[in-house]
Write a protein that holds these residues in place. Sequence first.
Motif, mmCIF file in Angstrom:
data_model
loop_
_atom_site.group_PDB
_atom_site.id
_atom_site.type_symbol
_atom_site.label_atom_id
_atom_site.label_comp_id
_atom_site.label_asym_id
_atom_site.label_seq_id
_atom_site.Cartn_x
_atom_site.Cartn_y
_atom_site.Cartn_z
ATOM 1 N N TYR A 147 46.384 -15.586 -60.102
ATOM 2 C CA TYR A 147 44.997 -15.809 -60.506
ATOM 3 C C TYR A 147 44.822 -17.032 -61.402
ATOM 4 C CZ TYR A 147 43.668 -11.306 -58.528
ATOM 5 O OH TYR A 147 43.417 -10.263 -57.666
ATOM 6 N N VAL A 151 39.959 -16.951 -57.748
ATOM 7 C CA VAL A 151 38.984 -16.004 -58.299
ATOM 8 C C VAL A 151 39.600 -14.606 -58.301
ATOM 9 C CG1 VAL A 151 36.695 -14.988 -57.986
ATOM 10 C CG2 VAL A 151 37.086 -17.398 -57.422
ATOM 11 N N TRP A 182 31.188 -13.778 -59.521
ATOM 12 C CA TRP A 182 32.440 -14.545 -59.544
ATOM 13 C C TRP A 182 32.584 -15.290 -60.869
ATOM 14 C CZ3 TRP A 182 33.693 -17.410 -54.334
ATOM 15 C CH2 TRP A 182 33.817 -16.461 -53.314
ATOM 16 N N ASP A 183 31.491 -15.906 -61.295
ATOM 17 C CA ASP A 183 31.499 -16.661 -62.549
ATOM 18 C C ASP A 183 31.856 -15.750 -63.726
ATOM 19 O OD1 ASP A 183 30.666 -19.081 -64.246
ATOM 20 O OD2 ASP A 183 29.294 -17.544 -64.977
ATOM 21 N N ILE A 186 35.600 -14.841 -63.708
ATOM 22 C CA ILE A 186 36.420 -15.973 -64.149
ATOM 23 C C ILE A 186 36.325 -16.133 -65.664
ATOM 24 C CG2 ILE A 186 36.670 -18.490 -64.048
ATOM 25 C CD1 ILE A 186 35.757 -18.313 -61.110
ATOM 26 N N LEU A 233 32.938 -23.191 -59.652
ATOM 27 C CA LEU A 233 34.396 -23.273 -59.782
ATOM 28 C C LEU A 233 34.808 -24.519 -60.560
ATOM 29 C CD1 LEU A 233 35.522 -22.152 -56.200
ATOM 30 C CD2 LEU A 233 35.626 -20.807 -58.302
#
Length: 275
Positions: A147, A151, A182-183, A186, A233
């Motif tokens: 990782y 993601v 996703w943000d 992360i 990303l």
Amino acid sequence: MKQPLFSCVIPVKGARPFFDEALNSLLAQGMGEDLEIIVQDASEGRGRREEVRGEREEGGGVRWFCESDNGQSDALNKGFAKANGEWLFWLNADDVLLPGALNKVAELIKSSSSNSLNWIAGNQLLINDAGKVVGCSVGNGWHSWLYRNSVPHVYGPSSFFKRELFEKVGGCDTSLNYCMDWDLWIKFMKSGAQYLRVGDYVWAQRQWSGSKTQRPKSKIESDKQWAEIKGMLERNGVKTTLAGTIAVRLWRFFNGNMVRQFVDRVKYSWRSCSF
């Protein structure tokens, strides 16, 4: 009144024909005062609240707020700011939480030997507009090395996180429309958090024509979505590589997750996730 263990936000905007099923799936968890439900409603037709609030709010734990927002991320931030629970999660108005999901998460919290546990992830089913299972997604456990440049393998409402973690990373990015989840994962990862995975399915995501992400899109809309993901990303300093993608997929194959997905899809193809 004691502090609830869980607070769930349901963001609502416009006509959502599966909202009742989403809400019922939460009430069916049988968590009593350990579950607080916050409906963050930006719909223009406010009469819907009055139609259902009586019997459901009597059941305890349902709080309904009618106010405008600037999209799903903003609605989630508004809802979580009102939450009283120790652990937070959200449920889309099209989807359902599977029976016993919160009891499984609560058991994992109680049994964990780590005082630093602040993030839990589960697996998801994919259902159609009739509630029939059409697919399965089994996520990997945590792997720090894999990782570093990818993601984390986590699905939206199948993620449960401590309030302190959510506040630490600044909540959801309100500039994002497609990939705020996703943000968020992360940002959790970059803050040092590592999820613990529930091995069972906890959430069913509905694939239907009114879904924001789970429906066919025009090229313009698809390009916009991927441009948003790429920008997100880059801002987070995550560089996905072909080698990294292959490594994650090989890991999923050799640990049996891909095989389990195939077997479970056949096993649950008869199952209906309707409430």
